[in-house]
Design a protein around this motif. Sequence first.
Motif, mmCIF file in Angstrom:
data_model
loop_
_atom_site.group_PDB
_atom_site.id
_atom_site.type_symbol
_atom_site.label_atom_id
_atom_site.label_comp_id
_atom_site.label_asym_id
_atom_site.label_seq_id
_atom_site.Cartn_x
_atom_site.Cartn_y
_atom_site.Cartn_z
ATOM 1 N N GLY A 122 0.807 -1.218 0.000
ATOM 2 C CA GLY A 122 0.000 0.000 0.000
ATOM 3 C C GLY A 122 0.836 1.262 0.000
ATOM 4 O O GLY A 122 0.480 2.251 -0.638
ATOM 5 N N VAL A 123 1.952 1.247 0.722
ATOM 6 C CA VAL A 123 2.837 2.415 0.737
ATOM 7 C C VAL A 123 3.380 2.677 -0.666
ATOM 8 O O VAL A 123 3.408 3.829 -1.145
ATOM 9 C CB VAL A 123 3.992 2.206 1.743
ATOM 10 C CG1 VAL A 123 5.074 3.261 1.554
ATOM 11 C CG2 VAL A 123 3.457 2.247 3.167
ATOM 12 N N TYR A 124 3.804 1.622 -1.347
ATOM 13 C CA TYR A 124 4.323 1.800 -2.711
ATOM 14 C C TYR A 124 3.237 2.311 -3.647
ATOM 15 O O TYR A 124 3.458 3.246 -4.437
ATOM 16 C CB TYR A 124 4.892 0.475 -3.234
ATOM 17 C CG TYR A 124 5.251 0.532 -4.707
ATOM 18 C CD1 TYR A 124 6.425 1.146 -5.118
ATOM 19 C CD2 TYR A 124 4.401 -0.013 -5.666
ATOM 20 C CE1 TYR A 124 6.748 1.220 -6.469
ATOM 21 C CE2 TYR A 124 4.717 0.048 -7.012
ATOM 22 C CZ TYR A 124 5.898 0.667 -7.413
ATOM 23 O OH TYR A 124 6.198 0.740 -8.745
ATOM 24 N N GLN A 125 2.044 1.709 -3.586
ATOM 25 C CA GLN A 125 0.962 2.140 -4.460
ATOM 26 C C GLN A 125 0.559 3.583 -4.186
ATOM 27 O O GLN A 125 0.255 4.340 -5.109
ATOM 28 C CB GLN A 125 -0.246 1.218 -4.288
ATOM 29 C CG GLN A 125 -0.043 -0.171 -4.874
ATOM 30 C CD GLN A 125 -1.253 -1.054 -4.630
ATOM 31 O OE1 GLN A 125 -1.892 -0.983 -3.593
ATOM 32 N NE2 GLN A 125 -1.564 -1.912 -5.589
ATOM 33 N N SER A 126 0.560 3.978 -2.917
ATOM 34 C CA SER A 126 0.198 5.355 -2.576
ATOM 35 C C SER A 126 1.205 6.339 -3.153
ATOM 36 O O SER A 126 0.830 7.371 -3.728
ATOM 37 C CB SER A 126 0.114 5.513 -1.058
ATOM 38 O OG SER A 126 -0.870 4.652 -0.522
ATOM 39 N N TRP A 127 2.491 6.020 -2.992
ATOM 40 C CA TRP A 127 3.509 6.905 -3.572
ATOM 41 C C TRP A 127 3.353 6.991 -5.081
ATOM 42 O O TRP A 127 3.442 8.080 -5.673
ATOM 43 C CB TRP A 127 4.903 6.382 -3.230
ATOM 44 C CG TRP A 127 5.972 7.052 -4.064
ATOM 45 C CD1 TRP A 127 6.531 8.271 -3.854
ATOM 46 C CD2 TRP A 127 6.562 6.534 -5.267
ATOM 47 N NE1 TRP A 127 7.439 8.549 -4.850
ATOM 48 C CE2 TRP A 127 7.481 7.500 -5.733
ATOM 49 C CE3 TRP A 127 6.409 5.354 -6.000
ATOM 50 C CZ2 TRP A 127 8.237 7.317 -6.880
ATOM 51 C CZ3 TRP A 127 7.157 5.166 -7.147
ATOM 52 C CH2 TRP A 127 8.064 6.137 -7.577
#
Length: 686
Positions: free
Chosen positions: A364-369
Amino acid sequence: MTTTAPRLGTAVARLLILAAALLGTLLAGAAPASAHAALTGSDPKDGAVVATAPKEVNLTFSEQVAMSADSIRVLDPAGRRADTGEIRDLCSGSVVRYGVGLRAGLPDGTYTVAWQTVSADSHPIAGAFTFSIGAPSATSVALPEPNAGGGLVGALYGIARYLSYASFAVLVGGAAFVLACWPRGASVRPVQRTVVRGWLTLTGATLVMLLLRNPYTGSGELSDAFDLAGLKSVLETKTGAALTSRLLLLGAAALFVAVLFGAYARRTDPKEKKDLAFGLGLGGTVVAAGIAGTWALAEHASTGIQPGIAMPVDILHLLAVAAWLGGLTVLLVALYRAPSVERSAVERFSKVAFGSVVVLVATGVYQSWRQVGSWSALTDTRYGQLLLVKIGLMGVLLGIAWVSRRWTQRLADPTRTEEPDTTEDAGEAEEACNAGETAEAEALVGADADRDADANAGADAVADRDAEADAHADATPDTTSDSESDPEPDPDPDPERAAQLARQRAAVATARRKRERDADPERAGLRRSVLTEAAVAVVLLAVTTVLTSTEPGRTEEEAGRTGSTSGSAAVPDRPVDIRLPFDTGGVDGKGVVRLSLDPGRTGANALHLFVERPNGKPLDVPEIKVAFTLEAKDVGPLPVAPDRIQTGHWSASGVQIPMPGEWKIQVTVRTSDIDQTTIDKNVKIG
């Protein structure tokens, strides 16, 4: 004091109502089609006045789009087609540009360009603008509303999308829960039904999306869902290929489910069952990853930056969601319909859920960035705001999961009163009791021990009659020879009564199990916390569905920067309306100027300015001035001194705009003797 848990039917109904209410709230204020690719430029530009007719109209987009023969239409002032209908691919490197040729000999006047296409992440986008040849003119063409993906078809398509996500989680997570956490659950009928219904719902939702794809990206008419030519064109697109692949993989999933609840459930040899579980786990993981890949192939992950990394990350994200939320759903069903689920199974699922959360956070952190790109997009764009809501719901869900984990640690294994091979029968008997299929069962669930004694007395009476019949048979002289066959036994003296007693005994046993289940406060507490966790998960899934159909924050900000570079778009014969925030730095120095220039074209115009505080109330300022500059032609600045009409309202009439072009409007606001500021914005006028 007996703890009574709510019935599953009521709980499911509440979850469905909650999901429907949330979807309505999220979708009510949303635009029908949330663009994921954006129109970043055009030639001629929106509102431009050109001296001679151009040979073609070009459109530039922020990312790749799929064009069809009617994706770009140019209409003359009378509403007739002015283009040749031949779409030209003018893409070069990272520049995504398409054009359409114009007919020769076009007369002067205002022309309307209407376009509609599908972005690379499968969402339809549309828009319209005007340009003029020679001079602006009246036109019979009304600018169409960008309604791609809206209306009834859009609503049905959105519902099918939500159901596909939810049923995927139930199918994959439910099967994983049985294999990894509770192998005995493969023979429990309610668990079987839950997973099978997940498969059926996912298959049905995929078929609906495939049929609605043509009207969803095109006409918006529901009747076009059965247009074979349109269906053929859909199958040739990336999204059509993804949906078709999903249906094929669901065929393999059906075989997996049949083996899981068939051969695997009947296995008794531990070694054979372990080997079969390994094969099912390996094959099921491949099929589940393939189904998740159909989303990654056709949506956000397939476009934008780093698609080679984003697609595998998206698959992991979907699988983690399914393992957690789908397993949670089956656990909820097991706690209500098959309360003999062991503590060890709940503890194993707790570990699986923790691992899923770790994967969710990382992916989720990667997708958000990747989708947001900046801190400002997190708060200033709809995508970022929805993402914050999702993060908040995840926090709530983790908190409830922690409570469930505490209940699990206090949970004791239930006393098993039946053999493993009778689990299915016990589940069916309890299901019959809960559903009210038998009047005797409903009466006996709330009855006291006296009625149980009556039922046992009835059974003893039947036994006494049978004993008397046997004694009478023994006292009768045997008149037959040894060579003759034995006489046929007497028929059941009262078959209906015997059947009634059997039903009563089953109901009493079911009621006893229910009372024992409800009397366990730890198990009741776990059921309540898991039910709450499932309710929040339904809301979270609804937010996720809306998020996947919303323009990413990175794309929206890039489109906004492009738009601000080229100036605001104004069309002929339409007022110019802009908002200009200001801050002079003094007391009452912050506010907004709303400027209106009507009719927003060359010649005389009426100018109105409204000065407001941040809360929207009028702000009385000592002075306000306006200047117009056409830098491309070295015209201006042309000063305008508006008159004060009332508090916060200033006006000037007869404001002359000598020629069309991109004008810079400068507004100077003075809030005190020493505090003032100048703000500006570029707009196209004429």
